[in-house]
Design a protein around this motif. Structure first.
Motif, mmCIF file in Angstrom:
data_model
loop_
_atom_site.group_PDB
_atom_site.id
_atom_site.type_symbol
_atom_site.label_atom_id
_atom_site.label_comp_id
_atom_site.label_asym_id
_atom_site.label_seq_id
_atom_site.Cartn_x
_atom_site.Cartn_y
_atom_site.Cartn_z
ATOM 1 N N GLN A 289 -30.745 -31.271 -16.242
ATOM 2 C CA GLN A 289 -30.689 -31.855 -15.023
ATOM 3 C C GLN A 289 -31.232 -30.813 -13.922
ATOM 4 O OE1 GLN A 289 -26.519 -32.643 -15.070
ATOM 5 N NE2 GLN A 289 -27.031 -34.893 -14.425
ATOM 6 N N PHE A 290 -31.234 -29.724 -14.041
ATOM 7 C CA PHE A 290 -31.702 -28.940 -13.119
ATOM 8 C C PHE A 290 -33.286 -28.736 -13.381
ATOM 9 C CE2 PHE A 290 -27.478 -26.518 -12.824
ATOM 10 C CZ PHE A 290 -27.413 -26.630 -11.534
ATOM 11 N N GLU A 291 -33.783 -28.826 -14.276
ATOM 12 C CA GLU A 291 -35.242 -28.856 -14.688
ATOM 13 C C GLU A 291 -35.677 -30.086 -14.150
ATOM 14 O OE1 GLU A 291 -36.086 -28.580 -19.058
ATOM 15 O OE2 GLU A 291 -35.173 -26.240 -19.124
ATOM 16 N N ARG A 292 -35.156 -31.222 -14.354
ATOM 17 C CA ARG A 292 -35.741 -32.472 -13.857
ATOM 18 C C ARG A 292 -35.487 -32.647 -12.277
ATOM 19 N NH1 ARG A 292 -38.443 -36.740 -13.142
ATOM 20 N NH2 ARG A 292 -37.379 -38.716 -12.545
ATOM 21 N N PHE A 293 -34.605 -31.996 -11.478
ATOM 22 C CA PHE A 293 -34.579 -31.815 -10.243
ATOM 23 C C PHE A 293 -35.508 -31.139 -9.576
ATOM 24 C CE2 PHE A 293 -29.733 -32.399 -10.498
ATOM 25 C CZ PHE A 293 -29.828 -33.771 -10.693
ATOM 26 N N MET A 294 -35.792 -29.806 -10.331
ATOM 27 C CA MET A 294 -37.163 -28.898 -10.010
ATOM 28 C C MET A 294 -38.425 -29.996 -9.800
ATOM 29 S SD MET A 294 -36.369 -25.240 -11.520
ATOM 30 C CE MET A 294 -37.825 -24.841 -11.142
ATOM 31 N N GLU A 295 -38.465 -30.650 -10.827
ATOM 32 C CA GLU A 295 -39.858 -31.625 -10.921
ATOM 33 C C GLU A 295 -39.761 -32.355 -9.888
ATOM 34 O OE1 GLU A 295 -43.546 -32.689 -12.157
ATOM 35 O OE2 GLU A 295 -42.337 -30.864 -12.741
ATOM 36 N N LYS A 296 -38.767 -33.441 -9.702
ATOM 37 C CA LYS A 296 -38.544 -34.511 -8.759
ATOM 38 C C LYS A 296 -38.539 -34.043 -7.231
ATOM 39 C CE LYS A 296 -35.594 -38.413 -8.323
ATOM 40 N NZ LYS A 296 -36.668 -39.479 -9.212
ATOM 41 N N TYR A 297 -38.040 -32.763 -7.206
ATOM 42 C CA TYR A 297 -37.962 -32.181 -5.513
ATOM 43 C C TYR A 297 -38.847 -31.357 -5.280
ATOM 44 C CZ TYR A 297 -33.857 -35.214 -5.374
ATOM 45 O OH TYR A 297 -32.979 -36.444 -5.472
ATOM 46 N N LYS A 298 -40.079 -30.840 -6.029
ATOM 47 C CA LYS A 298 -40.766 -30.148 -5.604
ATOM 48 C C LYS A 298 -41.742 -30.286 -4.436
ATOM 49 C CE LYS A 298 -44.305 -31.238 -8.816
ATOM 50 N NZ LYS A 298 -45.348 -30.941 -10.217
ATOM 51 N N SER A 299 -41.878 -29.632 -3.511
ATOM 52 C CA SER A 299 -42.707 -29.865 -2.380
ATOM 53 C C SER A 299 -42.756 -28.541 -1.571
ATOM 54 C CB SER A 299 -41.848 -30.772 -1.408
ATOM 55 O OG SER A 299 -42.316 -30.583 -0.240
ATOM 56 N N GLU A 300 -44.293 -28.421 -1.052
ATOM 57 C CA GLU A 300 -44.483 -27.362 -0.224
ATOM 58 C C GLU A 300 -43.536 -26.992 0.932
ATOM 59 O OE1 GLU A 300 -48.419 -26.819 1.227
ATOM 60 O OE2 GLU A 300 -49.294 -27.373 -0.912
ATOM 61 N N GLN A 301 -42.613 -28.152 1.271
ATOM 62 C CA GLN A 301 -41.773 -27.974 2.457
ATOM 63 C C GLN A 301 -40.516 -27.727 1.863
ATOM 64 O OE1 GLN A 301 -43.014 -32.139 3.548
ATOM 65 N NE2 GLN A 301 -43.228 -31.235 5.730
ATOM 66 N N LEU A 302 -40.229 -27.613 0.641
ATOM 67 C CA LEU A 302 -38.810 -27.168 0.159
ATOM 68 C C LEU A 302 -38.501 -25.754 0.633
ATOM 69 C CD1 LEU A 302 -36.529 -28.617 -1.352
ATOM 70 C CD2 LEU A 302 -37.475 -27.704 -3.584
ATOM 71 N N ALA A 303 -37.516 -25.462 1.294
ATOM 72 C CA ALA A 303 -37.406 -24.026 1.804
ATOM 73 C C ALA A 303 -36.061 -23.450 1.225
ATOM 74 C CB ALA A 303 -37.241 -24.162 3.275
ATOM 75 N N SER A 304 -35.229 -24.016 0.876
ATOM 76 C CA SER A 304 -34.154 -23.363 0.284
ATOM 77 C C SER A 304 -32.947 -24.302 -0.746
ATOM 78 C CB SER A 304 -33.079 -22.799 1.664
ATOM 79 O OG SER A 304 -32.392 -23.731 1.983
ATOM 80 N N VAL A 305 -32.068 -23.643 -1.130
ATOM 81 C CA VAL A 305 -31.026 -24.406 -1.955
ATOM 82 C C VAL A 305 -29.758 -24.255 -1.154
ATOM 83 C CG1 VAL A 305 -29.935 -24.589 -4.080
ATOM 84 C CG2 VAL A 305 -32.250 -24.184 -4.114
ATOM 85 N N ILE A 306 -28.931 -25.471 -1.176
ATOM 86 C CA ILE A 306 -27.582 -25.277 -0.571
ATOM 87 C C ILE A 306 -26.879 -25.829 -1.830
ATOM 88 C CG2 ILE A 306 -25.998 -26.503 0.934
ATOM 89 C CD1 ILE A 306 -28.186 -27.022 3.152
ATOM 90 N N TRP A 307 -25.685 -24.896 -2.035
ATOM 91 C CA TRP A 307 -24.737 -25.222 -3.180
ATOM 92 C C TRP A 307 -23.382 -25.702 -2.534
ATOM 93 C CZ3 TRP A 307 -26.433 -25.042 -7.991
ATOM 94 C CH2 TRP A 307 -27.704 -24.557 -8.388
ATOM 95 N N THR A 308 -23.053 -26.810 -2.963
ATOM 96 C CA THR A 308 -21.983 -27.558 -2.611
ATOM 97 C C THR A 308 -20.942 -27.806 -3.710
ATOM 98 O OG1 THR A 308 -22.866 -29.633 -3.281
ATOM 99 C CG2 THR A 308 -23.434 -28.872 -0.934
ATOM 100 N N LYS A 309 -19.578 -28.032 -3.424
ATOM 101 C CA LYS A 309 -18.700 -28.209 -4.378
ATOM 102 C C LYS A 309 -18.243 -27.023 -5.352
ATOM 103 C CE LYS A 309 -19.483 -33.176 -4.488
ATOM 104 N NZ LYS A 309 -19.834 -34.606 -5.279
ATOM 105 N N LEU A 310 -18.569 -25.877 -4.793
ATOM 106 C CA LEU A 310 -18.192 -24.713 -5.304
ATOM 107 C C LEU A 310 -16.869 -24.378 -5.851
ATOM 108 C CD1 LEU A 310 -20.394 -22.504 -3.001
ATOM 109 C CD2 LEU A 310 -20.933 -23.288 -5.469
ATOM 110 N N ASP A 311 -15.839 -25.200 -5.000
ATOM 111 C CA ASP A 311 -14.407 -25.040 -5.387
ATOM 112 C C ASP A 311 -14.260 -26.005 -6.604
ATOM 113 O OD1 ASP A 311 -15.005 -27.101 -3.698
ATOM 114 O OD2 ASP A 311 -13.232 -27.847 -3.553
ATOM 115 N N GLU A 312 -15.131 -26.702 -7.188
ATOM 116 C CA GLU A 312 -14.938 -27.736 -8.161
ATOM 117 C C GLU A 312 -15.515 -27.050 -9.699
ATOM 118 O OE1 GLU A 312 -15.983 -31.669 -7.369
ATOM 119 O OE2 GLU A 312 -15.183 -31.631 -5.398
ATOM 120 N N THR A 313 -16.211 -25.854 -9.434
ATOM 121 C CA THR A 313 -16.944 -25.507 -10.812
ATOM 122 C C THR A 313 -16.066 -24.355 -11.372
ATOM 123 O OG1 THR A 313 -19.060 -24.488 -11.368
ATOM 124 C CG2 THR A 313 -18.110 -23.576 -9.532
ATOM 125 N N CYS A 314 -16.560 -24.185 -12.688
ATOM 126 C CA CYS A 314 -15.753 -23.084 -13.547
ATOM 127 C C CYS A 314 -16.420 -21.908 -13.711
ATOM 128 C CB CYS A 314 -15.834 -23.597 -14.987
ATOM 129 S SG CYS A 314 -14.428 -25.144 -14.768
#
Length: 367
Positions: A289-314
């Protein structure tokens, strides 16, 4: 084979340079952050198969005369003249990386380094990242694994003073937490500076529930609210930009084969130089899924990653994996169910505390 090094201020800009010069078949051999003239930038080494000699239209060896010839010119000539490459470079690269991990001898590392590497593997850090870290640790038994990781992970805290552009858009898959992250950051900015003029905008065409949530919190917090249904709506918002210190735009989840570049082009966002797009993700997506997202959301305007739901991860290895693969800095970390005091501008210290201590930015410890 033709190989070249590209440098740009952002990873997306560097990838665009690779595609423009070497084409879509180019293979990325390395992707890292380097310092150039005192500023950090993204350096990508890419390669593409050259047409065999004698093929119509194939470039011949580059001829150089005089003292201007360099070592790089000699290497370039040799690579251009090489023939007999029977497999795609992407396949070769994948096989090499697959072979590197078994060849990593833990005995060559100091005991503390070895334990740290084992811990990262349990945290589901990717084999390519582990191979890169191993190569740095192997030559220095006293080196901390944190310093090795810091060459792979960059942060740029989401604060108005750290981002020159006033317009920010939040992109990502449906359910990732774009709307809640936008609201949390707006409320945080308003608390730290009550005089900040903030506008919340939605670009979901009036179809999603996020529109109602944004409008509700805008009214409660005294923030402006706008809807972007057509290209003209965004053009109008750009004209209003001087009225605000910060404009936060909630982008819809992209369905089917629609890419972020398709969407920004359709709505006129691609021509907005003051726009920064932040990719909102959860740590527990699969590697595919991460590989798919990198392809789908690639853009010269993409500036950062925001991580959410960190309290739900293992595990938190995905934060390191994505930073290594994309070259994008981490700007914010979101955790908890409430909208107040549940998001923080990212720092490296916060990331290492999560990875190695399972300690969230808010102080809670994940079981």
């Amino acid at each position: 084979m033709r190989m070249k090094t590209f440098r740009a201020a952002t990873a997306t800009a560097a990838f665009a340079m690779v595609k423009a010069e070497l084409g879509a078949d180019a293979v990325i051999l390395s992707n890292k952050t380097v310092t150039d003239n005192g500023s950090k930038c993204c350096e990508i080494v890419a390669a593409v198969d050259a047409m065999p000699a004698g093929t119509p239209g194939a470039p011949g060896p580059v001829k150089h005369t005089g003292p201007s010839r360099t070592k790089e010119d000699t290497v370039e000539d040799a690579l251009r003249s090489a023939i007999g490459w029977q497999r795609e470079w992407s396949q070769i690269k994948g096989q090499i990386l697959a072979l590197m991990k078994p060849q990593m001898d833990p005995a060559t590392l100091a005991p503390k380094q070895r334990l740290a590497m084992e811990y990262l593997e349990r945290e589901e850090v990717d084999a390519k990242v582990l191979a890169s870290v191993y190569c740095e640790l192997r030559d220095d038994p006293k080196r901390s694994i944190i310093t090795a990781l810091e060459s792979l992970v960059e942060v740029k805290p989401f604060r108005s003073r750290d981002w020159p552009g006033a317009i920010h858009a939040f992109a990502g898959p449906g359910g990732a937490g774009k709307t809640s992250s936008l609201i949390r950051l707006a409320l945080r900015e308003k608390r730290s500076n009550p005089k900040t003029r903030i506008c919340l905008a939605t670009a979901d065409g009036g179809r999603g529930k996020g529109r109602l949530v944004l409008k509700h919190y805008a009214e409660l917090s005294g923030l402006a609210f706008r809807e972007i249904v057509t290209r003209d709506d965004f053009l109008l918002l750009r004209k209003e930009a001087e009225q605000f210190d910060m404009i936060l735009i909630d982008l819809p989840g992209l369905t089917g084969n629609t890419t972020l570049e398709d969407f920004t082009g359709l709505y006129g966002l691609s021509t907005c130089g003051e726009l920064s797009i932040h990719l909102v993700l959860n740590p527990y997506y699969s590697a595919a899924q991460f590989e798919r997202f990198m392809e789908k959301y690639k853009s010269e305007q993409l500036a950062s990653v925001i991580w959410t739901k960190l309290d739900e991860t293992c595990t938190f290895g995905a934060l390191v994996n994505m930073a290594f693969a994309s070259g994008l800095p981490i700007s914010a970390l979101s955790y908890g169910a409430g909208l107040k005091n549940s998001i923080a501008p990212a720092t490296l210290d916060m990331i290492w505390r999560m990875v190695f201590m399972r300690k969230l930015p808010g102080g809670d410890i994940q079981p």
